[in-house]
Design a protein around this motif. Structure first.
Motif, PDB file in Angstrom:
ATOM      1  N   ILE A   1       0.718  -0.978  -0.059  1.00 18.12           N
ATOM      2  CA  ILE A   1      -0.069  -0.008   0.040  1.00 18.12           C
ATOM      3  C   ILE A   1       1.018   1.135   0.147  1.00 18.12           C
ATOM      4  O   ILE A   1       0.523   2.329  -0.764  1.00 18.12           O
ATOM      5  CB  ILE A   1      -1.059   0.175   1.283  1.00 18.12           C
TER       6      ILE A   1
ATOM      7  N   ALA B   1       2.295   1.701  -3.420  1.00 19.70           N
ATOM      8  CA  ALA B   1       1.366   2.254  -4.419  1.00 19.70           C
ATOM      9  C   ALA B   1       0.890   3.585  -4.085  1.00 19.70           C
ATOM     10  O   ALA B   1       0.858   4.155  -5.157  1.00 19.70           O
ATOM     11  CB  ALA B   1       0.075   1.150  -4.339  1.00 19.70           C
ATOM     12  N   GLU B   2       0.520   3.893  -2.788  1.00 22.51           N
ATOM     13  CA  GLU B   2      -0.062   5.069  -2.673  1.00 22.51           C
ATOM     14  C   GLU B   2       1.007   6.328  -2.411  1.00 22.51           C
ATOM     15  O   GLU B   2       0.680   7.503  -2.474  1.00 22.51           O
ATOM     16  CB  GLU B   2      -1.029   4.956  -1.467  1.00 22.51           C
ATOM     17  N   ARG B   3       2.153   6.160  -2.040  1.00 22.33           N
ATOM     18  CA  ARG B   3       3.062   7.088  -1.684  1.00 22.33           C
ATOM     19  C   ARG B   3       4.469   6.498  -2.392  1.00 22.33           C
ATOM     20  O   ARG B   3       5.562   6.257  -1.429  1.00 22.33           O
ATOM     21  CB  ARG B   3       3.285   7.122  -0.068  1.00 22.33           C
TER      22      ARG B   3
END
Lengths: 210, 210
Positions: free
Chosen positions: B21, B24-26
């Protein structure tokens, strides 16, 4: 240093700030009833996380069932010693209730090893063998919640708020679908602190009500 | 029901999901070092809250100081029994360390009443009277952290992550400014679960390092 030192004033002021923030940032938000409001605000007080306004789910009957169970002197079973630590046991005892956590009980350790299951599951099995009215309070272990559901147990109520990334969300959705009187956290969030806050919020409401 | 039941696999898979996560997000996010990474990821594991990527502050020397203190057999002092419950005391004992919480100690209750201070403050006063190397672990009480700072105590390190709306943020900013080896949560968030997760992350790192 100059800082507020009276615990009751700190708490009172904290809840005023929480209410102000909700009013400012979520002007259209409405609580379903005063007990749910007390629970959600106490969880926010414990986490400083306003997402709790949107993720705490209540079955229609759960507040009434929980209140009645506590008035009848039920036993709370937690999945962690942290949840047990966080619950106000003095107040619980005033209602004739008690709280147990079997995660480190030697019978549970042995049963888990024999059966190849988690200690959280074995603790549920042990609790279900005991007499008396039961409320389960899970803040950490999806396997505890799954075990309770697969045993088709009929406790008086379940507070199901395991936190995490593997099984937590699925376990809580299964609780929502179960038809049991329940409080559940939708999604990944939760925790032993959240579980304890929900119990304490109800105890404080019941004390106020006399 | 079909669900994962091996605690170590659940934990391992959880950390893989957390890493995915974050990637993917940061994608531009970088940890300062592997121990800080382990601490932040364990706090996310405990809270399911990725805001922890941005709010956990480390003084430049704190990882080294904490590790050295644990290797020398220091005593941890927590502000709550919940933090005490959450810390892996078996592993702590393997390093020759122990953990104490004086919030309900009769001396603390009496001292708080006499002085008109919080029990959290009185617990700090009692801890400071004891011999030995000290690390303070605060997840709940801003007044404990303020007390430690106003006493100009020189513990080996402080984990300061009180959660809340009244004094919590200010107490942690005062800790950041103090020059003490410290880990602090910026803003309102924190908690006893977070405090315990930080300690445990370091203990697991030290165990891996042998």
């Amino acid at each position: 240093m100059n800082y507020l030192q009276q615990p009751q004033l700190i708490e009172q002021h904290s809840f005023e700030i929480i209410s102000e923030i909700i009013a400012a940032e979520r002007p259209d938000y409405r609580f379903n009833d005063a007990t749910q409001e007390a629970m959600i605000k106490r969880v926010i007080h414990t986490t400083a996380d306003f997402e709790w306004l949107d993720i705490l789910w209540f079955s229609p009957d759960v507040i009434e069932q929980l209140t009645a169970s506590l008035q009848r002197g039920c036993t709370l079973y937690t999945d962690t010693t942290m949840a047990l630590s966080g619950i106000n046991k003095t107040l619980l005892a005033e209602f004739g209730c008690s709280c147990r956590c079997y995660i480190s009980d030697p019978r549970v350790v042995a049963h888990a090893k024999e059966q190849g299951i988690t200690r959280s599951m074995a603790a549920v099995d042990l609790a279900l063998q005991e007499e008396g009215e039961k409320v389960f309070v899970f803040g950490n272990a999806p396997t505890a919640l799954f075990r309770l559901l697969e045993k088709e147990a009929k406790p008086s109520a379940v507070i199901g708020v395991p936190v995490g990334f593997v099984g937590a969300e699925e376990s809580k959705e299964a609780l929502v679908e179960s038809g049991l009187p329940a409080i559940a956290a939708r999604g990944r969030k939760g925790g032993s602190n959240v579980a304890a806050a929900i119990v304490n919020a109800l105890l404080y409401r019941m004390r106020e009500a006399g």
